[in-house]
Design a protein around this motif. Structure first.
Motif, PDB file in Angstrom:
ATOM      1  N   CYS A   9     -27.704  -2.212  -2.703  1.00 31.57           N
ATOM      2  CA  CYS A   9     -28.265  -2.698  -1.440  1.00 31.57           C
ATOM      3  C   CYS A   9     -28.801  -4.121  -1.638  1.00 31.57           C
ATOM      4  O   CYS A   9     -28.861  -4.631  -2.750  1.00 31.57           O
ATOM      5  CB  CYS A   9     -29.409  -1.811  -0.960  1.00 31.57           C
ATOM      6  N   HIS A  10     -29.187  -4.736  -0.552  1.00 29.14           N
ATOM      7  CA  HIS A  10     -29.985  -5.957  -0.621  1.00 29.14           C
ATOM      8  C   HIS A  10     -31.431  -5.552  -0.872  1.00 29.14           C
ATOM      9  O   HIS A  10     -31.870  -4.489  -0.425  1.00 29.14           O
ATOM     10  CB  HIS A  10     -29.943  -6.721   0.712  1.00 29.14           C
ATOM     11  N   TYR A  88     -19.592  -3.455   6.170  1.00 30.70           N
ATOM     12  CA  TYR A  88     -19.038  -2.340   6.932  1.00 30.70           C
ATOM     13  C   TYR A  88     -20.006  -1.153   7.006  1.00 30.70           C
ATOM     14  O   TYR A  88     -19.627  -0.067   7.412  1.00 30.70           O
ATOM     15  CB  TYR A  88     -17.720  -1.883   6.303  1.00 30.70           C
ATOM     16  N   TRP A  89     -21.272  -1.334   6.645  1.00 30.73           N
ATOM     17  CA  TRP A  89     -22.229  -0.231   6.530  1.00 30.73           C
ATOM     18  C   TRP A  89     -22.450   0.476   7.868  1.00 30.73           C
ATOM     19  O   TRP A  89     -22.716  -0.156   8.882  1.00 30.73           O
ATOM     20  CB  TRP A  89     -23.560  -0.758   6.008  1.00 30.73           C
ATOM     21  N   LYS A  90     -22.343   1.812   7.849  1.00 30.40           N
ATOM     22  CA  LYS A  90     -22.623   2.625   9.032  1.00 30.40           C
ATOM     23  C   LYS A  90     -23.579   3.767   8.719  1.00 30.40           C
ATOM     24  O   LYS A  90     -24.320   4.208   9.600  1.00 30.40           O
ATOM     25  CB  LYS A  90     -21.319   3.189   9.609  1.00 30.40           C
ATOM     26  N   ASN A  91     -23.563   4.261   7.490  1.00 27.96           N
ATOM     27  CA  ASN A  91     -24.455   5.352   7.101  1.00 27.96           C
ATOM     28  C   ASN A  91     -24.772   5.224   5.615  1.00 27.96           C
ATOM     29  O   ASN A  91     -24.131   4.436   4.904  1.00 27.96           O
ATOM     30  CB  ASN A  91     -23.837   6.712   7.438  1.00 27.96           C
ATOM     31  N   SER A  95     -23.443   2.874   1.056  1.00 29.35           N
ATOM     32  CA  SER A  95     -24.122   2.081   0.022  1.00 29.35           C
ATOM     33  C   SER A  95     -23.768   2.553  -1.391  1.00 29.35           C
ATOM     34  O   SER A  95     -24.239   1.971  -2.369  1.00 29.35           O
ATOM     35  CB  SER A  95     -25.647   2.143   0.207  1.00 29.35           C
ATOM     36  N   VAL A  96     -22.949   3.605  -1.489  1.00 29.73           N
ATOM     37  CA  VAL A  96     -22.553   4.128  -2.791  1.00 29.73           C
ATOM     38  C   VAL A  96     -21.322   3.368  -3.287  1.00 29.73           C
ATOM     39  O   VAL A  96     -20.282   3.351  -2.616  1.00 29.73           O
ATOM     40  CB  VAL A  96     -22.244   5.639  -2.723  1.00 29.73           C
ATOM     41  N   ALA A  97     -21.447   2.733  -4.438  1.00 29.17           N
ATOM     42  CA  ALA A  97     -20.327   1.990  -5.011  1.00 29.17           C
ATOM     43  C   ALA A  97     -19.239   2.955  -5.471  1.00 29.17           C
ATOM     44  O   ALA A  97     -19.515   4.092  -5.845  1.00 29.17           O
ATOM     45  CB  ALA A  97     -20.810   1.133  -6.176  1.00 29.17           C
ATOM     46  N   LYS A  98     -18.003   2.501  -5.433  1.00 33.26           N
ATOM     47  CA  LYS A  98     -16.860   3.336  -5.808  1.00 33.26           C
ATOM     48  C   LYS A  98     -16.471   3.068  -7.267  1.00 33.26           C
ATOM     49  O   LYS A  98     -16.245   1.930  -7.665  1.00 33.26           O
ATOM     50  CB  LYS A  98     -15.663   3.041  -4.897  1.00 33.26           C
ATOM     51  N   GLU A  99     -16.404   4.137  -8.052  1.00 33.01           N
ATOM     52  CA  GLU A  99     -15.972   3.993  -9.444  1.00 33.01           C
ATOM     53  C   GLU A  99     -14.459   3.766  -9.479  1.00 33.01           C
ATOM     54  O   GLU A  99     -13.707   4.495  -8.843  1.00 33.01           O
ATOM     55  CB  GLU A  99     -16.328   5.247 -10.235  1.00 33.01           C
ATOM     56  N   PHE A 100     -14.012   2.733 -10.223  1.00 37.44           N
ATOM     57  CA  PHE A 100     -12.580   2.493 -10.315  1.00 37.44           C
ATOM     58  C   PHE A 100     -12.068   2.465 -11.754  1.00 37.44           C
ATOM     59  O   PHE A 100     -10.867   2.305 -11.979  1.00 37.44           O
ATOM     60  CB  PHE A 100     -12.183   1.210  -9.572  1.00 37.44           C
ATOM     61  N   ASP A 157     -17.945  -3.683  -1.540  1.00 39.79           N
ATOM     62  CA  ASP A 157     -17.734  -4.955  -0.856  1.00 39.79           C
ATOM     63  C   ASP A 157     -17.283  -5.975  -1.910  1.00 39.79           C
ATOM     64  O   ASP A 157     -16.297  -5.738  -2.596  1.00 39.79           O
ATOM     65  CB  ASP A 157     -19.005  -5.388  -0.123  1.00 39.79           C
ATOM     66  N   ASP A 158     -18.022  -7.072  -2.107  1.00 39.83           N
ATOM     67  CA  ASP A 158     -17.612  -8.061  -3.110  1.00 39.83           C
ATOM     68  C   ASP A 158     -18.457  -7.985  -4.381  1.00 39.83           C
ATOM     69  O   ASP A 158     -18.413  -8.897  -5.212  1.00 39.83           O
ATOM     70  CB  ASP A 158     -17.682  -9.474  -2.524  1.00 39.83           C
TER      71      ASP A 158
END
Length: 221
Positions: A9-10, A88-91, A95-100, A157-158
């Protein structure tokens, strides 16, 4: 091995103590471990808030998918200081980052390890390329040389988040000696088209990409 989720988050710079105190209060007053949470680490990096949640098992397997016992109260208390990062935050799940990418050597990890959280910016869609660079490196000798016991890469996001777990003694020995390892320099060179410092104007070396821990909690039972 511990399962980790990463929330990004910010955060208002300088509010670390306030946010840490909120979690400290509710971690003492409730029992997150009853919902499978065995630890958490809160970190800051410039205007970023990074929340690493540790569980004994992936909640998709354990079925313990509920949030913190006092989620709503915590959200209200830290609301003035912690706000969504993704455009693109809606809920909250956004805010959970995606593991890649995830790598760990075979066998049981040593008991004495330390976790470093590295933050940067990732070029949109570059996750497969970053995973390839680390996959090639982790297949070689560098992880052993650096005492790496686990690596997890996330994006949101970035923002790029790299959880690096190492043997504690090796982490201390190598923290300021990256330049002595040409293989490490090659990894940095190969990542350069895809990953850059979060704040380039304030970056002078790898240590400037390391997030700062401001709160840590571990379940005692």
């Amino acid at each position: 091995m511990v399962f980790r989720n990463v929330i990004v988050c910010h955060m208002v710079p300088g509010s670390d103590q306030i946010v840490g105190d909120v979690f400290g209060h509710y971690d003492r007053a409730t029992r997150p471990q009853d919902l499978g949470v065995i630890g958490r680490i809160l970190l800051s990096h410039h205007d970023l808030y990074i929340h690493v949640i540790e569980r004994e098992q992936d909640p998709r397997i354990s079925g313990q998918t509920r949030g913190l016992p006092a989620f709503q109260k915590i959200a209200e208390a830290i609301g003035p200081y912690v706000t969504p990062y993704p455009r693109y935050w809606k809920n909250p799940s956004d805010s959970v980052a995606k593991e890649f990418y995830h790598w760990a050597p075979a066998g049981e990890p040593p008991a004495d390890t330390t976790l470093t959280v590295i933050v940067g910016r990732i070029k949109p869609g570059a996750e497969p390329d970053v995973a390839r660079v680390f996959g090639e490196s982790d297949a070689g000798s560098l992880p052993t040389e650096l005492g790496v016991t686990g690596r997890w890469l996330y994006s949101i996001d970035d923002v790029y988040v790299h959880l690096l777990e190492q043997e504690a003694s090796a982490a201390e020995a190598t923290r300021n000696n990256h330049d002595d390892k040409p293989v490490f320099a090659k990894v940095m060179q190969d990542l350069a088209p895809y990953v850059s410092p979060y704040r380039p104007e304030e970056w002078h070396g790898p240590q400037d990409s390391v997030a700062t821990v401001f709160y840590r909690w571990q379940a005692e039972d």
